[in-house]
Design an enzyme around this catalytic site. Sequence first.
Site, PDB file in Angstrom:
ATOM      1  N   HIS A 218      -7.488  -3.501   4.897  1.00 23.31           N
ATOM      2  CA  HIS A 218      -6.874  -2.164   4.924  1.00 23.31           C
ATOM      3  C   HIS A 218      -7.637  -1.238   3.962  1.00 23.31           C
ATOM      4  O   HIS A 218      -7.999  -0.123   4.305  1.00 23.31           O
ATOM      5  CB  HIS A 218      -5.395  -2.254   4.532  1.00 23.31           C
ATOM      6  CG  HIS A 218      -4.782  -0.945   4.102  1.00 23.31           C
ATOM      7  ND1 HIS A 218      -5.033  -0.376   2.872  1.00 23.31           N
ATOM      8  CD2 HIS A 218      -3.951  -0.095   4.739  1.00 23.31           C
ATOM      9  CE1 HIS A 218      -4.389   0.779   2.781  1.00 23.31           C
ATOM     10  NE2 HIS A 218      -3.715   0.966   3.903  1.00 23.31           N
ATOM     11  N   ASN A 219      -7.886  -1.708   2.760  1.00 20.69           N
ATOM     12  CA  ASN A 219      -8.591  -0.879   1.783  1.00 20.69           C
ATOM     13  C   ASN A 219     -10.033  -0.611   2.203  1.00 20.69           C
ATOM     14  O   ASN A 219     -10.546   0.484   1.986  1.00 20.69           O
ATOM     15  CB  ASN A 219      -8.567  -1.537   0.398  1.00 20.69           C
ATOM     16  CG  ASN A 219      -7.220  -1.386  -0.285  1.00 20.69           C
ATOM     17  OD1 ASN A 219      -6.193  -1.287   0.371  1.00 20.69           O
ATOM     18  ND2 ASN A 219      -7.212  -1.374  -1.605  1.00 20.69           N
TER      19      ASN A 219
ATOM     20  N   GLU B  18      -9.939   2.011   4.665  1.00 21.44           N
ATOM     21  CA  GLU B  18      -9.662   3.259   3.927  1.00 21.44           C
ATOM     22  C   GLU B  18     -10.976   3.860   3.384  1.00 21.44           C
ATOM     23  O   GLU B  18     -11.193   5.070   3.479  1.00 21.44           O
ATOM     24  CB  GLU B  18      -8.683   2.913   2.798  1.00 21.44           C
ATOM     25  CG  GLU B  18      -8.338   4.009   1.829  1.00 21.44           C
ATOM     26  CD  GLU B  18      -7.441   3.452   0.695  1.00 21.44           C
ATOM     27  OE1 GLU B  18      -6.464   2.733   0.981  1.00 21.44           O
ATOM     28  OE2 GLU B  18      -7.743   3.735  -0.476  1.00 21.44           O
TER      29      GLU B  18
ATOM     30  N   LYS C 214      -4.503  -6.788   3.314  1.00 22.22           N
ATOM     31  CA  LYS C 214      -4.491  -5.617   2.420  1.00 22.22           C
ATOM     32  C   LYS C 214      -5.921  -5.243   2.016  1.00 22.22           C
ATOM     33  O   LYS C 214      -6.269  -4.061   1.934  1.00 22.22           O
ATOM     34  CB  LYS C 214      -3.640  -5.895   1.172  1.00 22.22           C
ATOM     35  CG  LYS C 214      -3.731  -4.830   0.063  1.00 22.22           C
ATOM     36  CD  LYS C 214      -3.092  -3.526   0.505  1.00 22.22           C
ATOM     37  CE  LYS C 214      -3.241  -2.329  -0.419  1.00 22.22           C
ATOM     38  NZ  LYS C 214      -3.518  -2.416  -1.788  1.00 22.22           N
TER      39      LYS C 214
ATOM     40  N   SER D 206       0.829  -1.205   0.000  1.00 25.85           N
ATOM     41  CA  SER D 206       0.000   0.000   0.000  1.00 25.85           C
ATOM     42  C   SER D 206       0.858   1.248   0.000  1.00 25.85           C
ATOM     43  O   SER D 206       1.952   1.253   0.562  1.00 25.85           O
ATOM     44  CB  SER D 206      -0.920   0.028   1.214  1.00 25.85           C
ATOM     45  OG  SER D 206      -1.655   1.239   1.208  1.00 25.85           O
TER      46      SER D 206
HETATM   47  P1  NDP Z   1      -1.278  -2.010 -14.101  1.00 20.43           P
HETATM   48  O1  NDP Z   1      -2.224  -2.629 -13.154  1.00 20.43           O
HETATM   49  O2  NDP Z   1      -1.762  -0.919 -14.972  1.00 20.43           O
HETATM   50  O3  NDP Z   1      -0.640  -3.181 -15.016  1.00 20.43           O
HETATM   51  C1  NDP Z   1       0.235  -2.897 -16.078  1.00 20.43           C
HETATM   52  C2  NDP Z   1       1.352  -3.917 -16.122  1.00 20.43           C
HETATM   53  O4  NDP Z   1       0.813  -5.237 -16.280  1.00 20.43           O
HETATM   54  C3  NDP Z   1       2.284  -3.665 -17.279  1.00 20.43           C
HETATM   55  O5  NDP Z   1       3.586  -3.975 -16.873  1.00 20.43           O
HETATM   56  C4  NDP Z   1       1.774  -4.658 -18.317  1.00 20.43           C
HETATM   57  O6  NDP Z   1       2.728  -5.011 -19.272  1.00 20.43           O
HETATM   58  C5  NDP Z   1       1.448  -5.835 -17.424  1.00 20.43           C
HETATM   59  N1  NDP Z   1       0.545  -6.798 -18.046  1.00 20.43           N
HETATM   60  C6  NDP Z   1      -0.772  -6.644 -18.301  1.00 20.43           C
HETATM   61  N2  NDP Z   1      -1.276  -7.767 -18.862  1.00 20.43           N
HETATM   62  C7  NDP Z   1      -0.254  -8.643 -18.971  1.00 20.43           C
HETATM   63  C8  NDP Z   1      -0.142  -9.978 -19.455  1.00 20.43           C
HETATM   64  N3  NDP Z   1      -1.211 -10.637 -19.910  1.00 20.43           N
HETATM   65  N4  NDP Z   1       1.081 -10.575 -19.420  1.00 20.43           N
HETATM   66  C9  NDP Z   1       2.148  -9.912 -18.936  1.00 20.43           C
HETATM   67  N5  NDP Z   1       2.096  -8.657 -18.442  1.00 20.43           N
HETATM   68  C10 NDP Z   1       0.915  -8.033 -18.453  1.00 20.43           C
HETATM   69  O7  NDP Z   1       0.048  -1.506 -13.340  1.00 20.43           O
HETATM   70  P2  NDP Z   1       0.232  -0.769 -11.930  1.00 20.43           P
HETATM   71  O8  NDP Z   1       1.690  -0.547 -11.831  1.00 20.43           O
HETATM   72  O9  NDP Z   1      -0.702   0.362 -11.749  1.00 20.43           O
HETATM   73  O10 NDP Z   1      -0.203  -1.868 -10.857  1.00 20.43           O
HETATM   74  C11 NDP Z   1       0.429  -3.133 -10.783  1.00 20.43           C
HETATM   75  C12 NDP Z   1      -0.257  -3.943  -9.712  1.00 20.43           C
HETATM   76  O11 NDP Z   1      -0.135  -3.273  -8.472  1.00 20.43           O
HETATM   77  C13 NDP Z   1      -1.752  -4.153  -9.932  1.00 20.43           C
HETATM   78  O12 NDP Z   1      -2.105  -5.435  -9.503  1.00 20.43           O
HETATM   79  C14 NDP Z   1      -2.384  -3.103  -9.057  1.00 20.43           C
HETATM   80  O13 NDP Z   1      -3.690  -3.435  -8.656  1.00 20.43           O
HETATM   81  C15 NDP Z   1      -1.410  -3.091  -7.890  1.00 20.43           C
HETATM   82  N6  NDP Z   1      -1.359  -1.868  -7.094  1.00 20.43           N
HETATM   83  C16 NDP Z   1      -1.435  -0.654  -7.682  1.00 20.43           C
HETATM   84  C17 NDP Z   1      -1.385   0.502  -6.935  1.00 20.43           C
HETATM   85  C18 NDP Z   1      -1.427   1.824  -7.595  1.00 20.43           C
HETATM   86  O14 NDP Z   1      -1.448   2.833  -6.882  1.00 20.43           O
HETATM   87  N7  NDP Z   1      -1.409   1.894  -8.904  1.00 20.43           N
HETATM   88  C19 NDP Z   1      -1.252   0.455  -5.474  1.00 20.43           C
HETATM   89  C20 NDP Z   1      -1.099  -0.860  -4.953  1.00 20.43           C
HETATM   90  C21 NDP Z   1      -1.172  -1.967  -5.748  1.00 20.43           C
HETATM   91  P3  NDP Z   1       2.849  -4.170 -20.651  1.00 20.43           P
HETATM   92  O15 NDP Z   1       3.686  -2.978 -20.318  1.00 20.43           O
HETATM   93  O16 NDP Z   1       3.527  -5.098 -21.578  1.00 20.43           O
HETATM   94  O17 NDP Z   1       1.454  -3.817 -21.071  1.00 20.43           O
END
Ligand code: NDP
Length: 476
Positions: free
Chosen positions: A185-186, A189, A182, A128
Amino acid sequence: PAAQIGVTGLAVMGRNLARNLARHGYTVAVHNRSYAKTESLVADHGDEGTFVPSESVEDFVASLARPRKVIVMVKAGGPTDAVIDELVPLLDEGDIVIDAGNAHFPDTRRREAALKAKGLHFVGTGVSGGEEGALNGPSIMPGGSRESYEVLGPILEDISAKVDGTPCCTYVGPDGAGHFVKMVHNGIEYADMQLIAEAYDLLKQGLGASAAEIADIFRTWNEGDLESFLIEITAEVLSQVDAETGSAFVDVVLDQAEQKGTGRWTVQNGLDLGVPITGIAEATFARALSGSVPQRTAAVGTLPAHAQAFDVTDREAFIEDVRLALYASKVVAYSQGFDQIAAASAENDWAIDRGAMARIWRGGCIIRARFLNRITEAYERDADLPLLLADEYFTGAVGNGVQAWRRVVSQAALAGVPTPAFSSSLAYYDGVRAERLPASLIQAQRDFFGAHTYRRTDKDGTFHTDWSGDRTEQPA
Ligand code: NDP
């Protein structure tokens, strides 16, 4: 040199987590489905530490020292399964796959069991703090095997937020425990945000105060018991002036709250476990109501209010009442959330230390707050505390505000200002402390129409009354 840890999935979160690791001196293998993100990470931040970039998953896995530690930071759901499926055939016994995305805990349990059967460790971990936290120190909630934590824990603790030198990361419990915590936690939140929003609405309507004036009130509150990240950013948001119109920013934002699903998961699980997490539920439903456009359109100007104007004679006293009501409602929401953790922990044999959870939420995460110290202390006094609200500190802190809480909720009802979280929290408080509840009548009704039986206050056993016959009682 072989990389000490790897990160696959280099969108905002993975990229920042990899940078955080590199900044702490770890050699970090990095990989992303599309290579451009890997290249840009190394081009933009290669000077922050040692990155080992790979274009293929095979090279990525080969670049890791054993036991391999691979953090998967991709979109939750199908993409996470796809990445795990690609990794697994390339890994060896004892390697650790860490899912740091926002997985739903039943998925984590399924994945953990599948990888365990192959001799691999699977660690579902909550992270988080958003982008900022991932880079500078998040709150980290790892599940999985204790054995894996011995190898992985020191690294995660190293890159987590610190409060008074203590890392905001600890072993949570087996399989899905980390992602479960987690999720709660959400949920908390959601409750925290809704309560703050209700306090803002009461100050706005009760005092006719401007957003800037309310920002000052929140700023003052942030110096006391309510000190927290969410109160702090509330003051920031309320101070913001919209560049285009010159109005308060909060007044130009459309009043329809969205959600990504963790609040809903928490409420669904609360129902499954039978734990009354009314604060989280009201907060989740309040977002749903705000987005119920056809219903709101049908109701605005149609449903009679028959409300009376707020009658605030003492401005400072009203502000203090709202502050006390907010604090008390917040304690209820946390108390309920910790009950949910206790219930899930008992059901799944997770043995979650609730005091430790409050401790790792003190920094890095969205609900970070001074008040979490009080929760840790409460569970240090009694690890099996059946009700957080009943801890000696909270009976005092909430008890002091009960009259204010009643005044605020009743004034809001008379004025027609919706305070679902404030009011339902007070109803929970009065419900849980009631010596006798009208549930006796519910039991009698159930026996009447469905022969569902009841127990008596004066003797053991279950009974049924022959309601359709001579109305005599029989042991059931
Ligand atoms: P996203 O959830 O937007 O995911 C994008 C990433 O996933 C890219 O690296 C993309 O690769 C990859 N991806 C998507 N589909 C596939 C696939 N089929 N095979 C391989 N790779 C794939 O990214 P975030 O950084 O925002 O979040 C990552 C994780 O962290 C998520 O689970 C999210 O819920 C969690 N999270 C996010 C927070 C936030 O504030 N954003 C906070 C806490 C947790 P490519 O570049 O090739 O498309």
